[in-house]
Design an enzyme around this catalytic site. Structure first.
Site, PDB file in Angstrom:
ATOM      1  N   CYS A 125       0.846  -1.192   0.000  1.00  0.00           N
ATOM      2  CA  CYS A 125       0.000   0.000   0.000  1.00  0.00           C
ATOM      3  C   CYS A 125       0.884   1.245   0.000  1.00  0.00           C
ATOM      4  O   CYS A 125       2.029   1.221   0.405  1.00  0.00           O
ATOM      5  CB  CYS A 125      -0.949   0.063   1.185  1.00  0.00           C
ATOM      6  N   GLU A 138       9.960 -15.126  -8.088  1.00  0.00           N
ATOM      7  CA  GLU A 138       9.341 -13.824  -7.835  1.00  0.00           C
ATOM      8  C   GLU A 138       8.944 -13.105  -9.115  1.00  0.00           C
ATOM      9  O   GLU A 138       7.849 -12.549  -9.205  1.00  0.00           O
ATOM     10  CB  GLU A 138      10.317 -12.916  -7.063  1.00  0.00           C
ATOM     11  N   HIS A 177      18.056 -36.616  -1.363  1.00  0.00           N
ATOM     12  CA  HIS A 177      17.019 -36.910  -0.375  1.00  0.00           C
ATOM     13  C   HIS A 177      15.650 -36.437  -0.848  1.00  0.00           C
ATOM     14  O   HIS A 177      14.818 -36.004  -0.043  1.00  0.00           O
ATOM     15  CB  HIS A 177      17.379 -36.276   0.964  1.00  0.00           C
ATOM     16  N   LYS A 223      14.542 -15.322  -6.604  1.00  0.00           N
ATOM     17  CA  LYS A 223      14.499 -14.296  -7.648  1.00  0.00           C
ATOM     18  C   LYS A 223      13.742 -14.809  -8.877  1.00  0.00           C
ATOM     19  O   LYS A 223      12.940 -14.099  -9.466  1.00  0.00           O
ATOM     20  CB  LYS A 223      15.921 -13.875  -8.047  1.00  0.00           C
ATOM     21  N   TRP A 228      -3.177  -2.485  -1.572  1.00  0.00           N
ATOM     22  CA  TRP A 228      -2.871  -3.902  -1.722  1.00  0.00           C
ATOM     23  C   TRP A 228      -3.889  -4.636  -0.870  1.00  0.00           C
ATOM     24  O   TRP A 228      -3.914  -4.505   0.350  1.00  0.00           O
ATOM     25  CB  TRP A 228      -1.452  -4.193  -1.258  1.00  0.00           C
ATOM     26  N   ASN A 245      -3.275   2.398   5.517  1.00  0.00           N
ATOM     27  CA  ASN A 245      -2.423   1.224   5.365  1.00  0.00           C
ATOM     28  C   ASN A 245      -2.495   0.440   6.660  1.00  0.00           C
ATOM     29  O   ASN A 245      -2.475   1.039   7.745  1.00  0.00           O
ATOM     30  CB  ASN A 245      -0.962   1.610   5.121  1.00  0.00           C
ATOM     31  N   GLY A 246      -2.536  -0.882   6.575  1.00  0.00           N
ATOM     32  CA  GLY A 246      -2.545  -1.688   7.787  1.00  0.00           C
ATOM     33  C   GLY A 246      -3.814  -2.502   7.908  1.00  0.00           C
ATOM     34  O   GLY A 246      -4.608  -2.615   6.975  1.00  0.00           O
ATOM     35  N   LYS A 281       6.655  -4.496  -2.072  1.00  0.00           N
ATOM     36  CA  LYS A 281       8.055  -4.251  -1.750  1.00  0.00           C
ATOM     37  C   LYS A 281       8.314  -4.352  -0.257  1.00  0.00           C
ATOM     38  O   LYS A 281       9.274  -4.972   0.187  1.00  0.00           O
ATOM     39  CB  LYS A 281       8.470  -2.860  -2.261  1.00  0.00           C
ATOM     40  N   ARG A 322       5.740  -0.362  -4.464  1.00  0.00           N
ATOM     41  CA  ARG A 322       5.381  -1.030  -3.216  1.00  0.00           C
ATOM     42  C   ARG A 322       4.410  -2.191  -3.438  1.00  0.00           C
ATOM     43  O   ARG A 322       4.232  -3.041  -2.572  1.00  0.00           O
ATOM     44  CB  ARG A 322       4.756  -0.016  -2.240  1.00  0.00           C
ATOM     45  N   GLU A 345      18.518 -17.813  -2.695  1.00  0.00           N
ATOM     46  CA  GLU A 345      18.237 -16.476  -3.219  1.00  0.00           C
ATOM     47  C   GLU A 345      18.030 -16.511  -4.724  1.00  0.00           C
ATOM     48  O   GLU A 345      17.151 -15.824  -5.257  1.00  0.00           O
ATOM     49  CB  GLU A 345      19.379 -15.524  -2.846  1.00  0.00           C
TER      50      GLU A 345
END
Length: 614
Positions: free
Chosen positions: A2, A494, A510, A491, A75, A101-102, A609, A27, A487
Site C-alpha cells: 500500500c 518472484e 534426499h 528471484k 494492496w 495502510n494496515g 516491496k 510497493r 536467493e
C-alpha cells in the site's frame, strides 16, 4: 505494501498526488484513488481498480481542483480488489474521507456496534469501519477531527497509517500511525505526507518520521502539531533526507531491477566506505561500537528477518560462526514473534530489513527487547522504524531500491554482515591477524569483481533465452553458497513465475533428484573451495539423469565446464566472500528470463516491496 501520499498548501494537490502515487507503485498494489477538497468546499473522490494510469484515465475531465488532497495505492487485505473497496473511503455522512495502510483487527465488532446505531457500509474493508467510527465520535462528543481520531484509535487493535480529510475543515489534514510507516515533509508553506520519502524528496528535504501512536495535525499557515494517543504533545524532530531525486529514477535503464543490479559495485563500496580500511587492516563499525563488550561476551547470535533478508542472514550464520566462533540461529521473523523463544540477556539479536518497516521483523525486535537482549538492526532506510527501535546497528547505504525483487539490498546486507563478523572476530580474538588482513584486502576488491561479472550480461542473456520456457528449476549450493542457491531460486520465482527451489547440493539425493529429467534446468554454484569436489560429484549425479546444468564457476575452471551445459565464470575470491559475486549472474538470469516471458519485472503480481502488515 500500500502507498499513502497527501498534500496541503497553496499548490494544486492533484498533480502532486498522482506523481506521488507513481513513485509509490513499486510497493505493490491493485487499485488507486485520490480525494481533494475544492475551493467550493466539495469533497471529490476518484478511485479505480488497476494501475495509477487507470485512475488518471478515469479522472480525465472531472473536477480535480483543490489545494488539499490525499491519494492511495491499495494492496488488498479485507475485501477483493475492486472499485468499491479501493481507497479513499467516506464516512457515513460523506463529510470525512480517509486512506489507510494496515489492518484493524477488531473491525468486525466495531462494525456491528455502528450498524446498530444506523450506519451502513458500502465496502468490505476495515478502513471504512474506522472512518465511520471517527465520525461517530466527532459528532457525538463534539470534538475536533484530531481529537476524534485520537479517541477512535484508542479503541482499535491493529496496525495503521491513516490520513483523514474533513470537508467542513478544508485547511486541515490529520494523520496517524502505528506499525505502518509514515513520513511528513515540511515545505516553505505546505506539508507533504507519504509512506516513504520517494514522493517527498522532489519538494523538500525536511521531514518528520511519525512514531507509533502519534497523531499529527497539519494546518495551512500553522506549525506541525503532534500528540500521542494519551494526548501528550510531542515536539517534532526534523531530519534531513539523504536520498536524491536521481536515485529513484530509472536513469536510462529499461527497469529499476536492472538499474539496481548494475548499481551493486557502488552500493557494496558505499556500504564499506568509512568502515573498511584495507591498507591498514582495520574495520570500524560506528553503529555497534557502543556494544563491543556485548560482542566480546556474547554466547549466541540470533538473526531475524524475512525473504531475501533471511537469505542474507543465512550467509551471516556461516560468517559469524567461521570467524567469530559464536553459535548462530537464523529465524524467520514471522515464526519467531509467535513462538515463545528462549532469549537470554547476553544474546545479541540482529534484525535485518531493507525497508526497516517489515512488520514481522519489527515485532520480533520488540519481543527480543522485552526479554532483555541487545538488539541491533541492519537497514537501508535512515529513520525507519527498525532503525529507531533497535539499540544500535548499521545502515547498508545501498540507496533506494525500487524494484520489488531485492538485488542490491542483498549484497549490501551481506557486505555489512561480513564486516560485522570480522569486527566481532577481532574483538573476540578468534581470527589471526594474517587471516583478518587477507579478508580485509579481499573485501576491498569485491566491487571491482562485481563489475567484471556485470560485463558478462550478454552471455547470461543467451543462457536465459535457452532456459526461459522451463516450468521448474532447481538451485544447488554447498556451504556458504547454499543461501545463494535459495536467493537465486527466490528471484526466479518472484519475477518470472517459474517454480524454483533452492537446496543444499547434498540434499538433492534426499528427494529432489526424483524431479530431474531433460527438461529440468539445475543451477549450481560450483566455485573453488573446500566443497568443490563434492559439488562436482553432485553435478555428475544430475548429468547421469540427463539433467541440464547451468553452473557458476571460478574463472579458469575446466572440470565443471567439461560437463555443464552452460557456465558463467566469476573472478576468484575467498570462498566465504563468494556470495557477493556468485549471486550477480543469478540475478541477471532471473531478470532476462522474466523479460523474455513478458512479466512485469519491477512490480510482479501479488507482491509488495515492503510487507508492513501481517
Amino acid at each position: 505494501m500500500c502507498g499513502i501520499v497527501a498534500y496541503i498548501g497553496r499548490k494544486e494537490a492533484y498533480p502532486i498526488l498522482i506523481k506521488g502515487l507513481q513513485r509509490l507503485e513499486y510497493r505493490g498494489y491493485d487499485s488507486a484513488g485520490v480525494a481533494m477538497i475544492n475551493s467550493g468546499g466539495n469533497l471529490n473522490v476518484f478511485k479505480r481498480k488497476g494501475k495509477v494510469s487507470d485512475l488518471v484515465e478515469f479522472a480525465k475531465g472531472k473536477d480535480l481542483s483543490g489545494t488539499v488532497g490525499i491519494g492511495h495505492t491499495r494492496w488488498a487485505t479485507h475485501g477483493e480488489p475492486n472499485d468499491v473497496n479501493s481507497h479513499p473511503h467516506y464516512s457515513q455522512s460523506k463529510n470525512l474521507v480517509m486512506i489507510h495502510n494496515g489492518i484493524i483487527e477488531n473491525y468486525a465488532s466495531i462494525k456491528e456496534g455502528l450498524k446498530k446505531r444506523g450506519n451502513t457500509f458500502l465496502s468490505q474493508t476495515d478502513t471504512e469501519v474506522l472512518i465511520h467510527l471517527i465520525e461517530h465520535i466527532q459528532q457525538h462528543e463534539g470534538t475536533k477531527l484530531g481529537q476524534a481520531v485520537q479517541a477512535a484509535l484508542n479503541q482499535v487493535i491493529g496496525a495503521y497509517a491513516i490520513v483523514v480529510l474533513d470537508k467542513n475543515d478544508p485547511d486541515t489534514i490529520v494523520a496517524a500511525k502505528k506499525g505502518s510507516p509514515m513520513v511528513i515533509g515540511i515545505g516553505d508553506d505546505d506539508f507533504y505526507i507519504a509512506s516513504d520519502a520517494s514522493p517527498i524528496v522532489e519538494y523538500t528535504k525536511n521531514v518528520v518520521y511519525l512514531d507509533d501512536e502519534q497523531v499529527a495535525v497539519l494546518r495551512k499557515g500553522h506549525e506541525l502539531m503532534i500528540r500521542n494517543l494519551k494526548d501528550k504533545e510531542i515536539t517534532p524532530y526534523v531530519q534531513k533526507l539523504t536520498i536524491e531525486l536521481e536515485s529513484i529514477e530509472k536513469g536510462g535503464y529499461d527497469h529499476f531491477m536492472l538499474k539496481e543490479i548494475y548499481e551493486q559495485p557502488r552500493s557494496v563500496r558505499d556500504s564499506m566506505r568509512g568502515r573498511l580500511k584495507a591498507n591498514e587492516g582495520e574495520i570500524r563499525m560506528g553503529g555497534i561500537i557502543d556494544h563491543e563488550k556485548k560482542f566480546e561476551k556474547a554466547k549466541r547470535i540470533i538473526f531475524v528477518a524475512c525473504g531475501t533478508s533471511w537469505h542474507a542472514c543465512l550467509v551471516g550464520e556461516y560468517l559469524f560462526e567461521e570467524f567469530a566462533r559464536v553459535p548462530v540461529e537464523v529465524e524467520y521473523a514471522s515464526e519467531f514473534r509467535y513462538r515463545n523463544p528462549v532469549i537470554y540477556q547476553d544474546d545479541i539479536v540482529i534484525a535485518i530489513s531493507q525497508s526497516g518497516e517489515t512488520a514481522d521483523t519489527l515485532a520480533a525486535v520488540e519481543l527480543a527487547k522485552s526479554k532483555g537482549a541487545t538488539v541491533l538492526g541492519v537497514c537501508n532506510v535512515v529513520g525507519s522504524s527498525i532503525a529507531r527501535a533497535t539499540h544500535g546497528g548499521s545502515y547498508t547505504h545501498a540507496g533506494p531500491e525500487i524494484g520489488v525483487a531485492s538485488t542490491k539490498a542483498f549484497t549490501a546486507q551481506v557486505t555489512v554482515l561480513t564486516l560485522m563478523a570480522l569486527h566481532m572476530a577481532k574483538v573476540r580474538g578468534t581470527i589471526s591477524e594474517s587471516r583478518y588482513r587477507q579478508l580485509c584486502y579481499e573485501m576491498d576488491a569485491i566491487p571491482s569483481k562485481i563489475e567484471q561479472v556485470l560485463q558478462l550480461n550478454d552471455q547470461v542473456r543467451q543462457i536465459a533465452f535457452a532456459n526461459k520456457d522451463s516450468s521448474n528449476a532447481l538451485y544447488l549450493g554447498r556451504g556458504v553458497s547454499f543461501p545463494v542457491a535459495l536467493e537465486g531460486a527466490l528471484k526466479l520465482k518472484e519475477i518470472s513465475y517459474i517454480h524454483a527451489e533452492g537446496y543444499p547440493a547434498a540434499e538433492m539425493k534426499h528427494g529432489p533428484i526424483a524431479l530431474i529429467d531433460e527438461e529440468m534446468p539445475v543451477y549450481v554454484i560450483a566455485t573453488k573451495g573446500a566443497n568443490y569436489e563434492k559439488v562436482v560429484s553432485n553435478i555428475q549425479e544430475v548429468k547421469a539423469r540427463k539433467g541440464k546444468i547451468i553452473a557458476v564457476v571460478t574463472s579458469g575452471d575446466k572440470e565443471v565446464k567439461a560437463v555443464a551445459d552452460f557456465t558463467v565464470e566469476i573472478p576468484e575470491t575467498d570462498e566465504f566472500l563468494v556470495p557477493l559475486i556468485a549471486v550477480i549472474p543469478l540475478q541477471l538470469l532471473s531478470y532476462h528470463i522474466a523479460v523474455m516471458r513478458g512479466c512485469n519485472v519491477d512490480q510482479p503480481r501479488n507482491l509488495a516491496k515492503s510487507v508492513t502488515v501481517e
